[in-house]
Enzyme design. Structure first.
Site, short mmCIF file in Angstrom:
data_model
loop_
_atom_site.label_atom_id
_atom_site.label_comp_id
_atom_site.label_asym_id
_atom_site.label_seq_id
_atom_site.Cartn_x
_atom_site.Cartn_y
_atom_site.Cartn_z
N GLY A 29 0.49 -1.18 -0.10
CA GLY A 29 0.00 -0.20 -0.03
C GLY A 29 0.77 1.35 0.14
O GLY A 29 2.23 1.22 0.17
N GLU A 103 -1.07 -10.73 2.95
CA GLU A 103 -1.01 -9.89 4.12
C GLU A 103 -1.43 -10.67 5.45
O GLU A 103 -0.85 -10.63 6.64
CB GLU A 103 -1.88 -8.70 4.10
CG GLU A 103 -1.51 -7.73 2.99
CD GLU A 103 -2.26 -6.56 2.66
OE1 GLU A 103 -1.97 -5.63 2.14
OE2 GLU A 103 -3.44 -6.69 3.16
#
EC number: 5.3.1.6
Length: 218
Positions: A29, A103
Site C-alpha cells: 500500500g 497480508e
C-alpha cells in the site's frame, strides 16, 4: 500537512521497530511504500524481507533488499503494514490493494504486527470502507449471494486479479459490530479464500500519523 506527508511521517516512526531486525515482513500500500523507501538507509542490517505482494517485492528489490519465501524464513520478528480502517481494539479492514490473503498469512507468521496509518483511517466501528473478500472465480456468484444474506452489498472488483489468481468482491453497507464473528462467518463460505477483516489476528502496535505528530494507539 498533506495526507501523503502524514503517511511518510508514520512510516518513519515504524523504523524504530525494525532497527534490530534482520528479517522482517512487509505489507502493501501507499503508506508501506514510504516505509520501504525509508528502509534503504537501514538495509545494511536487514538480511531479507518477506513481502505480501508482487508490487512490494519489486520495490524491495529496487533498494537492494532480498525478498525471501516465507516457507524458508519461518517465524518473523516484525511485520509492518497499513490498513484501510482500524478501530480502538486494533482490529482492521485491509485489502484495498487486493493483497489481503498474503497480508494475513505474513501477519500470522509474525511475532509483532505494527500497523501504520494516517488519522483518516481510524474509526469507531469498522465497515464504512468496503470489505474486500478474495474468492475463487467459479464461486463468485455463490459467495455474493451468501454475503447478501449477511447484510452486505457485494460488488465485483472487475479487471482485478489477485497475486493468487482469484477475484475480489468489495462488500458495502456492513456495520461490523463483532469483527471476530464476521471474519469467521465469511471465511466459512465455500469459495472464500480470505476476507479483509483482521480481528482474529489484530495489530499489536498501531502508529497513527496526524498533523500534531505520530501517536501510538493505547
Amino acid at each position: 500537512m498533506t495526507q501523503d506527508e502524514l503517511k511518510r511521517k508514520v512510516a518513519e516512526a515504524a523504523l524504530d521497530y525494525v532497527k534490530d531486525v534482520t528479517i522482517l515482513g512487509v505489507g502493501t500500500g501507499s503508506t508501506v511504500n514510504h516505509f520501504i523507501d525509508l528502509l534503504a538507509d537501514l538495509k545494511g542490517g536487514i538480511e531479507g524481507a518477506v513481502s505480501s505482494s508482487q508490487a512490494s517485492s519489486e520495490r524491495l528489490k529496487k533498494i537492494g533488499i532480498p525478498v525471501l519465501d516465507l516457507n524458508a524464513a519461518g517465524t518473523l520478528d516484525v511485520y509492518v503494514d497499513g490498513a484501510d480502517e482500524v478501530n480502538a481494539a486494533k482490529q482492521m479492514i485491509k485489502g484495498g490493494g487486493a493483497a489481503l490473503t498474503r497480508e494475513k498469512i505474513v501477519a500470522e507468521a509474525s511475532r509483532k504486527f505494527v500497523c501504520i496509518v494516517d488519522e483518516t483511517k481510524c474509526v469507531d466501528v469498522l465497515g464504512k470502507f468496503p470489505l474486500p473478500v478474495e474468492v475463487i472465480p467459479m464461486a463468485r456468484s455463490l459467495v455474493a449471494r451468501r454475503l447478501v444474506e449477511l447484510g452486505g452489498t457485494p460488488v465485483w472488483r472487475e479487471n482485478c486479479i489477485t497475486d493468487n489468481g482469484n477475484v475480489i468482491l468489495d462488500v458495502h453497507n456492513l456495520t461490523i459490530t463483532d469483527p471476530v464473528e464476521l471474519e469467521r462467518r465469511i471465511n466459512d463460505i465455500p469459495g472464500v479464500v480470505c476476507n479483509g477483516v483482521f480481528a482474529l489476528r489484530p495489530a499489536d502496535v498501531v502508529l497513527i500519523g496526524s498533523p500534531s505528530g505520530v501517536r501510538t494507539l493505547p
